[in-house]
Design a protein around this motif. Structure first.
Motif, mmCIF file in Angstrom:
data_model
loop_
_atom_site.group_PDB
_atom_site.id
_atom_site.type_symbol
_atom_site.label_atom_id
_atom_site.label_comp_id
_atom_site.label_asym_id
_atom_site.label_seq_id
_atom_site.Cartn_x
_atom_site.Cartn_y
_atom_site.Cartn_z
ATOM 1 N N UNK A 121 0.832 -1.198 0.000
ATOM 2 C CA UNK A 121 0.000 0.000 0.000
ATOM 3 C C UNK A 121 0.868 1.249 0.000
ATOM 4 N N UNK A 122 0.225 2.346 -0.311
ATOM 5 C CA UNK A 122 0.848 3.672 -0.239
ATOM 6 C C UNK A 122 0.049 4.520 0.741
ATOM 7 N N UNK A 123 0.732 5.132 1.676
ATOM 8 C CA UNK A 123 0.053 6.001 2.639
ATOM 9 C C UNK A 123 -0.382 7.285 1.952
ATOM 10 N N UNK A 124 -1.648 7.676 2.183
ATOM 11 C CA UNK A 124 -2.203 8.837 1.486
ATOM 12 C C UNK A 124 -2.514 10.008 2.410
ATOM 13 N N UNK A 125 -3.107 9.719 3.565
ATOM 14 C CA UNK A 125 -3.672 10.825 4.345
ATOM 15 C C UNK A 125 -3.797 10.446 5.811
ATOM 16 N N UNK A 126 -3.470 11.402 6.670
ATOM 17 C CA UNK A 126 -3.719 11.245 8.104
ATOM 18 C C UNK A 126 -5.203 11.498 8.367
ATOM 19 N N UNK A 127 -5.869 10.535 9.007
ATOM 20 C CA UNK A 127 -7.287 10.680 9.314
ATOM 21 C C UNK A 127 -7.538 11.131 10.748
ATOM 22 N N UNK A 128 -6.784 10.577 11.690
ATOM 23 C CA UNK A 128 -7.086 10.875 13.095
ATOM 24 C C UNK A 128 -5.896 10.565 13.992
ATOM 25 N N UNK A 129 -5.798 11.342 15.076
ATOM 26 C CA UNK A 129 -4.876 11.073 16.183
ATOM 27 C C UNK A 129 -5.732 11.061 17.443
ATOM 28 N N UNK A 130 -5.845 9.908 18.073
ATOM 29 C CA UNK A 130 -6.745 9.746 19.208
ATOM 30 C C UNK A 130 -5.985 9.373 20.466
ATOM 31 N N UNK A 131 -6.417 9.944 21.578
ATOM 32 C CA UNK A 131 -5.947 9.502 22.885
ATOM 33 C C UNK A 131 -6.842 8.343 23.305
ATOM 34 N N UNK A 132 -6.245 7.189 23.516
ATOM 35 C CA UNK A 132 -7.023 5.978 23.775
ATOM 36 C C UNK A 132 -7.963 6.128 24.972
ATOM 37 N N UNK A 138 -10.910 -1.025 26.229
ATOM 38 C CA UNK A 138 -10.717 -1.551 27.586
ATOM 39 C C UNK A 138 -9.616 -0.766 28.293
ATOM 40 N N UNK A 139 -9.610 -0.722 29.620
ATOM 41 C CA UNK A 139 -8.546 -0.020 30.351
ATOM 42 C C UNK A 139 -7.162 -0.554 29.975
ATOM 43 N N UNK A 140 -6.200 0.344 29.867
ATOM 44 C CA UNK A 140 -4.831 -0.030 29.531
ATOM 45 C C UNK A 140 -3.872 0.579 30.544
ATOM 46 N N UNK A 141 -2.844 -0.176 30.885
ATOM 47 C CA UNK A 141 -1.837 0.332 31.820
ATOM 48 C C UNK A 141 -0.987 1.422 31.191
ATOM 49 N N UNK A 142 -0.982 1.480 29.866
ATOM 50 C CA UNK A 142 -0.177 2.479 29.160
ATOM 51 C C UNK A 142 -1.049 3.626 28.669
ATOM 52 N N UNK A 143 -0.443 4.810 28.598
ATOM 53 C CA UNK A 143 -1.102 5.948 27.954
ATOM 54 C C UNK A 143 -0.746 5.854 26.479
ATOM 55 N N UNK A 144 -1.764 5.718 25.616
ATOM 56 C CA UNK A 144 -1.530 5.393 24.208
ATOM 57 C C UNK A 144 -2.203 6.412 23.297
ATOM 58 N N UNK A 145 -1.431 6.903 22.310
ATOM 59 C CA UNK A 145 -1.997 7.669 21.208
ATOM 60 C C UNK A 145 -2.179 6.711 20.027
ATOM 61 N N UNK A 146 -3.330 6.818 19.352
ATOM 62 C CA UNK A 146 -3.612 5.976 18.193
ATOM 63 C C UNK A 146 -3.671 6.864 16.949
#
Length: 205
Positions: A121-132, A138-146
């Protein structure tokens, strides 16, 4: 959306990690180690995991604490979205995984699609940056950006990978059971909205 006890445990872990990294005074180091142990106690109390397991997974990092980054590729074909079945839980997710040192987010998205689904594939566009924590994971022990990146197929064919057991495209009305630690129903539907309305601004938070 995450429970307060998890928020407090992660904050204490972050404070202790920074303190253990930058403090020089032996008494301060002892206090920061105590704070780290409190964060482990909180996690152990609410999750029933062993202290040693939590310490290895949750409180084993050094340096200034920063969020982890999970990157997901959004790939469409004939108005259907590409998903892979995860061997770990038997459920479905967008191809993706942790960001790799030395690679850009786009490079990670391309790599993950090839490894997990077989397509080039070829990357085309950023759609979203989310704070989990702001979404129904579900709860996560890590702070995660998606990070969600739209990609287009330029070659290859559907092939399962080391961590995946199946590769399919799904219509919005026929979504399979999702691996919600990786992606949620609302996030998949968000991806369909972007395809229908390409001028939609990038989503963040």
């Amino acid at each position: 959306m995450e429970p307060k006890w998890l928020e407090w445990a992660k904050q204490l872990q972050s404070i202790s990690q920074a303190g253990l990294t930058y403090s020089k005074d032996v008494y301060d180091l002892e206090r920061f180690e105590m704070i780290r142990n409190i964060s482990i106690d909180i996690m152990a109390h609410y999750t029933e995991l062993a202290h040693s397991t939590i310490k290895n997974l949750f409180a084993n990092e050094t340096g200034y604490a920063t969020p982890k980054v999970d990157i997901r590729a959004v790939v469409f074909k004939d108005d259907k979205i590409l998903m892979v079945r995860e061997k770990m839980d038997g459920k479905w997710s967008l191809p993706g995984g942790w960001a790799d040192i030395g690679q850009t987010p786009a490079e990670v998205a391309v790599k993950e699609v090839k490894e997990e689904a077989g397509f080039v594939v070829r990357a085309k566009k950023l759609l979203a940056v989310m704070d989990m924590k702001c979404h129904p994971h579900p709860p996560s022990a890590y702070h995660i950006y998606k990070i969600f990146i739209q990609c287009e197929i330029v070659g290859g064919q559907a092939e399962q990978g080391l961590e995946t057991s199946d590769v399919q495209f799904f219509a919005e009305s026929e979504l399979p059971e999702l691996s919600v630690g990786r992606n949620t129903d609302s996030q998949i539907k968000m991806a369909f909205r972007y395809i229908k309305n390409p001028e939609t601004p990038v989503y963040f938070d």
